[in-house]
Design a protein around this motif. Structure first.
Motif, PDB file in Angstrom:
ATOM      1  N   PHE A 108       4.844   8.768  -7.926  1.00  0.00           N
ATOM      2  CA  PHE A 108       6.268   9.085  -8.029  1.00  0.00           C
ATOM      3  C   PHE A 108       7.020   7.650  -7.703  1.00  0.00           C
ATOM      4  N   PRO A 109       6.883   6.958  -6.460  1.00  0.00           N
ATOM      5  CA  PRO A 109       7.688   5.622  -6.635  1.00  0.00           C
ATOM      6  C   PRO A 109       7.314   4.770  -7.495  1.00  0.00           C
ATOM      7  N   SER A 110       5.858   4.687  -7.830  1.00  0.00           N
ATOM      8  CA  SER A 110       5.632   3.673  -8.881  1.00  0.00           C
ATOM      9  C   SER A 110       6.367   3.883 -10.356  1.00  0.00           C
ATOM     10  N   VAL A 117       3.112  -0.519 -11.285  1.00  0.00           N
ATOM     11  CA  VAL A 117       1.444   0.011 -11.382  1.00  0.00           C
ATOM     12  C   VAL A 117       1.311   0.689 -10.137  1.00  0.00           C
ATOM     13  N   GLY A 118       1.067   2.074  -9.880  1.00  0.00           N
ATOM     14  CA  GLY A 118       0.308   2.447  -8.910  1.00  0.00           C
ATOM     15  C   GLY A 118      -0.794   3.313  -9.100  1.00  0.00           C
ATOM     16  N   ILE A 119      -1.927   2.952  -8.205  1.00  0.00           N
ATOM     17  CA  ILE A 119      -3.212   3.460  -8.541  1.00  0.00           C
ATOM     18  C   ILE A 119      -3.428   4.463  -7.107  1.00  0.00           C
ATOM     19  N   LYS A 120      -3.646   5.919  -7.446  1.00  0.00           N
ATOM     20  CA  LYS A 120      -4.352   6.760  -6.526  1.00  0.00           C
ATOM     21  C   LYS A 120      -5.758   6.997  -6.888  1.00  0.00           C
ATOM     22  N   LEU A 138       0.706  -1.126   0.115  1.00  0.00           N
ATOM     23  CA  LEU A 138      -0.132   0.056   0.110  1.00  0.00           C
ATOM     24  C   LEU A 138       0.881   1.213   0.095  1.00  0.00           C
ATOM     25  N   GLY A 139       0.449   2.069  -0.806  1.00  0.00           N
ATOM     26  CA  GLY A 139       1.039   3.502  -0.467  1.00  0.00           C
ATOM     27  C   GLY A 139       0.111   4.612  -0.237  1.00  0.00           C
TER      28      GLY A 139
END
Length: 256
Positions: free
Chosen positions: A41-43, A49-52, A31-32
């Motif tokens: 940014f880290p993704s 793959v990062g989801i906000k 989790l972020g």
């Protein structure tokens, strides 16, 4: 943490520990928390793959707030399918978080790849001004793949209010952060690091009229973006304006 692809390069911001652990294969997913880019940014820096998610889609219960109105929790994974799996588990109404959404959770695992009829908006100026050529080239490649899947690319203009919101992000976040740290800061300021202290001091010094002006601009931007989505289904843009810089460059630029 260090970027697992090149330890001399930046791994992203405050969820970089999550990003590095996923990219290095230490964990399946993580989790972020994203208030100003800390999932994205880290993704981007670690090839993930990062989801906000939409605000309220995922409960923030259990996470110490940085900004009650800007915080989002979301998944960071190595593949889109993994991100869909994790989001399906963590999304939904939570009685412990009054801001969590009580709305149906889509089937994120539907595996729909036919994009015929999907309108994807792009603001060329927003996507190219100040953006490194190699990032633009990657965006162009992604757009080509979307077109091959049947998507229609439409030209749009990002609502102009975003300039003021970007410039005033520290004020909005700083004021919210002061509320989260009430009774702790500045009473125990000696226990805080320099970066967070600067944000809190900024928030403490903001005039109420300036904060309310930004909130009005924020509301106007949100409504303008809603109207823009009547012309499109999705919007595409770069996550970062450059490839991950070196840690040395970051320390030099920020003075930390």
């Amino acid at each position: 943490p260090r970027n697992p692809y090149e330890i001399k390069h930046w791994p992203g911001v405050s969820s970089s520990g999550s990003g590095v652990s996923v990219a290095a294969g230490m964990v399946f997913a993580a989790l972020g928390s994203d208030t100003g880019g800390s999932i994205r940014f880290p993704s981007a820096s670690c090839g993930l793959v990062g989801i906000k998610p939409t605000y309220g889609r995922v409960s923030r219960y259990g996470a110490f707030p940085l900004s009650e109105t800007l915080d989002h929790l979301g998944p960071m994974t190595r593949t889109v399918e993994d991100a869909a799996r994790i989001l399906g588990v963590i999304a939904g109404r939570d009685v412990n978080d009054a801001t969590s959404l009580d709305s149906p959770i889509p089937n994120y695992m539907s595996n729909e790849v036919d994009l015929r009829g999907t309108r994807i908006g792009i603001d060329q100026n927003y996507c190219m001004d100040g953006v490194r050529p190699e990032v633009v080239a990657g965006l162009d490649e992604a757009i080509g793949q979307l077109i091959a899947l049947g998507a229609e690319i439409v030209e749009v203009n990002m609502p102009s209010e975003y300039h003021a919101l970007v410039e005033g992000w520290g004020i909005t976040c700083g004021v919210d952060c002061v509320k989260a740290h009430a009774g702790i800061y500045p009473e125990q300021a000696h226990l805080y690091g320099p970066s967070l202290s600067r944000l809190l001091d900024l928030g403490l010094g903001v005039e109420q009229a300036r904060y309310e002006e930004l909130e009005h601009t924020r509301s106007a931007f949100r409504h303008a973006l809603d109207r823009l989505y009547s012309e499109m289904d999705l919007m595409i843009s770069p996550c970062m304006t450059t490839l991950p810089p070196t840690i040395a460059d970051m320390e030099s630029d920020t003075g930390f």
